[in-house]
Design a protein around this motif. Structure first.
Motif, PDB file in Angstrom:
ATOM      1  N   LYS A  99      38.786  63.194  49.764  1.00 20.91           N
ATOM      2  CA  LYS A  99      39.943  63.806  50.456  1.00 20.91           C
ATOM      3  C   LYS A  99      40.017  62.934  51.979  1.00 20.91           C
ATOM      4  O   LYS A  99      41.232  62.403  51.799  1.00 20.91           O
ATOM      5  CB  LYS A  99      39.431  65.242  51.140  1.00 20.91           C
ATOM      6  CG  LYS A  99      40.492  65.668  52.212  1.00 20.91           C
ATOM      7  CD  LYS A  99      41.948  66.279  51.413  1.00 20.91           C
ATOM      8  CE  LYS A  99      42.625  66.994  52.339  1.00 20.91           C
ATOM      9  NZ  LYS A  99      44.033  66.286  52.546  1.00 20.91           N
ATOM     10  N   GLU A 100      39.146  62.518  52.503  1.00 19.99           N
ATOM     11  CA  GLU A 100      39.216  61.442  53.635  1.00 19.99           C
ATOM     12  C   GLU A 100      39.585  60.301  52.869  1.00 19.99           C
ATOM     13  O   GLU A 100      40.731  59.525  53.556  1.00 19.99           O
ATOM     14  CB  GLU A 100      37.810  61.367  54.100  1.00 19.99           C
ATOM     15  CG  GLU A 100      37.401  62.499  55.070  1.00 19.99           C
ATOM     16  CD  GLU A 100      38.377  62.632  56.065  1.00 19.99           C
ATOM     17  OE1 GLU A 100      38.785  61.777  57.034  1.00 19.99           O
ATOM     18  OE2 GLU A 100      38.698  63.762  56.440  1.00 19.99           O
ATOM     19  N   GLY A 101      39.227  59.608  51.770  1.00 18.17           N
ATOM     20  CA  GLY A 101      39.659  58.480  51.068  1.00 18.17           C
ATOM     21  C   GLY A 101      41.096  58.508  50.937  1.00 18.17           C
ATOM     22  O   GLY A 101      42.066  57.507  51.204  1.00 18.17           O
ATOM     23  N   THR A 102      41.437  59.419  50.318  1.00 16.77           N
ATOM     24  CA  THR A 102      42.984  59.601  50.159  1.00 16.77           C
ATOM     25  C   THR A 102      43.913  59.825  51.361  1.00 16.77           C
ATOM     26  O   THR A 102      44.912  59.136  51.339  1.00 16.77           O
ATOM     27  CB  THR A 102      43.250  60.876  49.161  1.00 16.77           C
ATOM     28  OG1 THR A 102      42.677  61.054  48.252  1.00 16.77           O
ATOM     29  CG2 THR A 102      44.711  61.302  48.966  1.00 16.77           C
ATOM     30  N   ASP A 103      43.328  60.378  52.469  1.00 15.31           N
ATOM     31  CA  ASP A 103      44.063  60.296  53.592  1.00 15.31           C
ATOM     32  C   ASP A 103      44.206  59.010  54.333  1.00 15.31           C
ATOM     33  O   ASP A 103      45.170  58.527  54.716  1.00 15.31           O
ATOM     34  CB  ASP A 103      43.474  61.395  54.709  1.00 15.31           C
ATOM     35  CG  ASP A 103      43.659  63.013  54.291  1.00 15.31           C
ATOM     36  OD1 ASP A 103      44.508  63.127  53.391  1.00 15.31           O
ATOM     37  OD2 ASP A 103      42.931  63.543  54.776  1.00 15.31           O
ATOM     38  N   PHE A 105      44.022  56.203  52.612  1.00 15.38           N
ATOM     39  CA  PHE A 105      44.826  55.485  51.913  1.00 15.38           C
ATOM     40  C   PHE A 105      46.153  55.504  52.401  1.00 15.38           C
ATOM     41  O   PHE A 105      47.161  54.782  52.220  1.00 15.38           O
ATOM     42  CB  PHE A 105      44.402  55.466  50.527  1.00 15.38           C
ATOM     43  CG  PHE A 105      45.559  54.550  49.741  1.00 15.38           C
ATOM     44  CD1 PHE A 105      45.254  53.613  49.509  1.00 15.38           C
ATOM     45  CD2 PHE A 105      46.488  55.305  48.857  1.00 15.38           C
ATOM     46  CE1 PHE A 105      46.003  52.712  48.469  1.00 15.38           C
ATOM     47  CE2 PHE A 105      47.328  54.954  48.230  1.00 15.38           C
ATOM     48  CZ  PHE A 105      46.906  53.465  47.709  1.00 15.38           C
ATOM     49  N   MET A 106      46.475  56.897  52.424  1.00 12.30           N
ATOM     50  CA  MET A 106      48.195  57.349  52.494  1.00 12.30           C
ATOM     51  C   MET A 106      48.352  56.825  54.012  1.00 12.30           C
ATOM     52  O   MET A 106      49.579  56.481  54.069  1.00 12.30           O
ATOM     53  CB  MET A 106      48.211  58.758  52.618  1.00 12.30           C
ATOM     54  CG  MET A 106      48.212  59.270  50.961  1.00 12.30           C
ATOM     55  SD  MET A 106      49.022  58.313  49.897  1.00 12.30           S
ATOM     56  CE  MET A 106      50.296  59.579  49.582  1.00 12.30           C
ATOM     57  N   TYR A 107      47.478  56.926  55.136  1.00 12.61           N
ATOM     58  CA  TYR A 107      47.791  56.620  56.316  1.00 12.61           C
ATOM     59  C   TYR A 107      48.061  54.936  56.469  1.00 12.61           C
ATOM     60  O   TYR A 107      48.827  54.689  57.324  1.00 12.61           O
ATOM     61  CB  TYR A 107      46.484  56.770  57.397  1.00 12.61           C
ATOM     62  CG  TYR A 107      46.714  56.432  58.827  1.00 12.61           C
ATOM     63  CD1 TYR A 107      47.746  57.191  59.478  1.00 12.61           C
ATOM     64  CD2 TYR A 107      45.984  55.375  59.194  1.00 12.61           C
ATOM     65  CE1 TYR A 107      47.832  56.753  60.943  1.00 12.61           C
ATOM     66  CE2 TYR A 107      46.227  55.006  60.604  1.00 12.61           C
ATOM     67  CZ  TYR A 107      47.071  55.628  61.486  1.00 12.61           C
ATOM     68  OH  TYR A 107      47.209  55.347  62.655  1.00 12.61           O
TER      69      TYR A 107
END
Length: 109
Positions: A99-103, A105-107
């Motif tokens: 979840k943190e990695g996805t956030d 990446f999106m940021y």
């Protein structure tokens, strides 16, 4: 020189039908869970529900294998919980990191 007789004696124990029934029961339960997963994979739409069901059935099968084949069902409860509780935290850690990695990446994009 004296000849030593090193033959080992093999004692044959009669078949234990209860253990054989338990092995077949365990194999049947694991087969049934696998068939359910297989059917779900081809009949359900991809989504959060399907993934949750796959994870739940996989954890259930892993618990059943640990309890039966690794004989943790016969052990003391603290030993069982010392294996299961860290596993739960490990699964939580993987989910949190994804979840943190996805956030992040999106940021960045």
């Amino acid at each position: 020189m004296a000849a030593h007789n090193n033959k080992s004696s093999l004692e044959v124990i009669p078949r234990d039908n209860e253990k054989i029934k338990k092995i077949w029961k365990t194999a049947g339960i694991l087969l049934a869970l696998t068939i359910v997963e297989f059917i779900m994979a081809f009949t359900m739409d991809r989504g959060l529900l399907l993934y949750f069901l796959f994870i739940a059935l996989t954890i259930w099968k892993a618990k059943y294998i640990m309890m039966e084949f690794m004989h943790l069902g016969d052990e003391a409860k603290p030993l069982f919980y010392s294996i299961i509780v860290p596993l739960i935290f490990l699964v939580w850690l993987v989910i949190a990191l994804v979840k943190e990695g996805t956030d992040i990446f999106m940021y960045r994009w």
